[in-house]
Design a protein around this motif. Structure first.
Motif, short mmCIF file in Angstrom:
data_model
loop_
_atom_site.label_atom_id
_atom_site.label_comp_id
_atom_site.label_asym_id
_atom_site.label_seq_id
_atom_site.Cartn_x
_atom_site.Cartn_y
_atom_site.Cartn_z
N PRO A 116 0.82 -1.22 0.00
CA PRO A 116 0.00 0.00 0.00
C PRO A 116 0.85 1.27 0.00
O PRO A 116 1.91 1.32 0.62
CB PRO A 116 -0.80 -0.12 1.31
CG PRO A 116 -0.76 -1.57 1.66
CD PRO A 116 0.54 -2.09 1.16
N GLY A 117 0.36 2.28 -0.72
CA GLY A 117 1.06 3.56 -0.75
C GLY A 117 2.17 3.64 -1.76
O GLY A 117 2.81 4.69 -1.89
N SER A 118 2.43 2.56 -2.50
CA SER A 118 3.50 2.59 -3.50
C SER A 118 3.06 3.34 -4.74
O SER A 118 1.88 3.40 -5.09
CB SER A 118 3.90 1.16 -3.88
OG SER A 118 4.45 0.49 -2.77
N LEU A 119 4.02 3.91 -5.43
CA LEU A 119 3.77 4.66 -6.65
C LEU A 119 3.51 3.69 -7.80
O LEU A 119 4.25 2.72 -7.99
CB LEU A 119 4.98 5.54 -6.97
CG LEU A 119 4.94 6.36 -8.26
CD1 LEU A 119 3.88 7.45 -8.15
CD2 LEU A 119 6.31 6.97 -8.53
N VAL A 120 2.43 3.94 -8.57
CA VAL A 120 2.14 3.17 -9.78
C VAL A 120 2.07 4.16 -10.95
O VAL A 120 1.32 5.13 -10.91
CB VAL A 120 0.83 2.39 -9.67
CG1 VAL A 120 0.59 1.56 -10.94
CG2 VAL A 120 0.83 1.48 -8.44
N VAL A 121 2.87 3.90 -11.98
CA VAL A 121 3.01 4.84 -13.09
C VAL A 121 2.67 4.13 -14.40
O VAL A 121 3.19 3.05 -14.67
CB VAL A 121 4.45 5.39 -13.18
CG1 VAL A 121 4.55 6.46 -14.24
CG2 VAL A 121 4.91 5.92 -11.83
N PRO A 122 1.79 4.72 -15.22
CA PRO A 122 1.49 4.11 -16.52
C PRO A 122 2.56 4.43 -17.54
O PRO A 122 3.23 5.46 -17.47
CB PRO A 122 0.15 4.76 -16.91
CG PRO A 122 0.23 6.11 -16.28
CD PRO A 122 0.99 5.93 -14.99
N ALA A 123 2.72 3.54 -18.51
CA ALA A 123 3.65 3.77 -19.62
C ALA A 123 2.98 3.26 -20.90
O ALA A 123 2.12 2.38 -20.84
CB ALA A 123 4.96 3.03 -19.37
N PRO A 124 3.34 3.80 -22.05
CA PRO A 124 2.74 3.35 -23.31
C PRO A 124 3.08 1.90 -23.61
O PRO A 124 4.09 1.37 -23.15
CB PRO A 124 3.36 4.29 -24.35
CG PRO A 124 3.86 5.46 -23.58
CD PRO A 124 4.27 4.92 -22.25
N PRO A 125 2.23 1.22 -24.39
CA PRO A 125 2.54 -0.15 -24.81
C PRO A 125 3.90 -0.23 -25.49
O PRO A 125 4.28 0.66 -26.24
CB PRO A 125 1.41 -0.49 -25.79
CG PRO A 125 0.30 0.43 -25.43
CD PRO A 125 0.94 1.69 -24.95
N GLY A 126 4.61 -1.31 -25.21
CA GLY A 126 5.90 -1.52 -25.85
C GLY A 126 7.04 -0.74 -25.26
O GLY A 126 8.16 -0.78 -25.79
N THR A 127 6.84 -0.03 -24.15
CA THR A 127 7.92 0.73 -23.52
C THR A 127 9.03 -0.21 -23.08
O THR A 127 8.78 -1.20 -22.39
CB THR A 127 7.39 1.51 -22.31
OG1 THR A 127 6.41 2.45 -22.75
CG2 THR A 127 8.52 2.28 -21.62
N GLY A 128 10.26 0.07 -23.46
CA GLY A 128 11.40 -0.74 -23.06
C GLY A 128 11.79 -0.50 -21.62
O GLY A 128 11.28 0.41 -20.96
N HIS A 129 12.72 -1.32 -21.13
CA HIS A 129 13.08 -1.23 -19.72
C HIS A 129 13.73 0.10 -19.37
O HIS A 129 13.41 0.72 -18.35
CB HIS A 129 14.03 -2.37 -19.34
CG HIS A 129 14.42 -2.34 -17.89
ND1 HIS A 129 13.51 -2.48 -16.88
CD2 HIS A 129 15.63 -2.12 -17.29
CE1 HIS A 129 14.13 -2.38 -15.71
NE2 HIS A 129 15.41 -2.17 -15.94
N GLY A 130 14.64 0.57 -20.23
CA GLY A 130 15.29 1.85 -19.94
C GLY A 130 14.30 2.99 -19.85
O GLY A 130 14.35 3.81 -18.93
N ALA A 131 13.37 3.05 -20.78
CA ALA A 131 12.35 4.09 -20.78
C ALA A 131 11.40 3.93 -19.61
O ALA A 131 10.91 4.92 -19.04
CB ALA A 131 11.59 4.09 -22.10
N ALA A 132 11.10 2.68 -19.23
CA ALA A 132 10.20 2.44 -18.10
C ALA A 132 10.81 2.94 -16.80
O ALA A 132 10.12 3.57 -15.98
CB ALA A 132 9.88 0.94 -17.99
N VAL A 133 12.09 2.69 -16.59
CA VAL A 133 12.76 3.19 -15.39
C VAL A 133 12.77 4.71 -15.38
O VAL A 133 12.50 5.34 -14.36
CB VAL A 133 14.20 2.63 -15.30
CG1 VAL A 133 14.97 3.30 -14.17
CG2 VAL A 133 14.17 1.12 -15.09
#
Length: 214
Positions: A79-96
């Motif tokens: 609980p309380g953790s940050l959840v962030v959306p990203a576009p489909p197909g986002t690579g790991h570097g961009a996700a971080v």
């Protein structure tokens, strides 16, 4: 005589764990439960939700918000953790990069990057931080054990031709036989920890990078 600066305290070092949840992410609860069970007292979690595609039922919600299913699943475990959306197909570097950009205050300690479905034992984060502080290491990683208890990953060395050679060539019983080799030249990309200051100085991960080896 000036007093020597205090030694860094491993137990006080803040850690931000960045988990990348792709598509339905069936392993998500197990990964988060492993983080929730950690005995390191300063640990935050950020989850990046990456839909499998535009027609993914777990895609972004109204206004580009993170998928409700992912938000609910994360809240149920950490609980309380940050959840962030990203576009489909986002690579790991961009996700971080997406997670760090959305975080209100990235801690000046360590980043724990979890692009895969690795479940950490409850002492893993503390031991990684202790090792990083003890050895003044920029990057550290755990040994990876398979579901059957076999040792499957402990990083890589380089041979005399500078070709990468895994410390563990094939899965084998874990009897601590490689534990003395604590300085591989690369660690497993499925779970690794890096100093936040160094990560920032290097400009983070290449946003084009997807399949990682730390």
């Amino acid at each position: 005589m000036d007093a020597a600066p205090p030694e860094p305290r491993a137990d006080g070092a803040p850690v931000l764990a960045v988990v990348v949840a792709r598509g339905a992410a069936p392993e998500l609860e197990a990964v988060l439960a492993g983080l929730a069970a950690q005995d390191h007292r300063r640990l935050e979690v950020a989850v990046v939700a990456v839909p499998a595609g535009d027609d993914d039922p777990g895609g972004t919600g109204p206004g580009g918000d993170a998928p409700p299913s992912i938000v609910d699943r994360v809240s149920a475990v950490v609980p309380g953790s940050l959840v962030v959306p990203a576009p489909p197909g986002t690579g790991h570097g961009a996700a971080v990069a997406t997670a760090l950009a959305a975080h209100p205050s990235v801690p000046a300690g360590f980043l724990l990057l979890l692009p895969g479905g690795v479940v950490l034992v409850d002492t893993a984060v503390r031991r990684l931080v202790e090792r990083a502080v003890e050895a003044n290491a920029a990057v550290v990683g755990p040994k990876v054990v398979g579901p059957d208890g076999s040792l499957v990953e402990m990083g890589w060395r380089l041979d005399r031709l500078c070709s990468p050679v895994p410390v563990v060539a094939d899965p084998e019983p874990d009897q601590g036989q490689h534990d003395a080799d604590l300085v591989p030249l690369a660690v497993a990309g499925s779970a690794w920890m890096v100093r936040t200051d160094l990560f920032a100085e290097l400009g983070g991960l290449d946003p084009e990078v997807d399949d990682l080896d730390g």
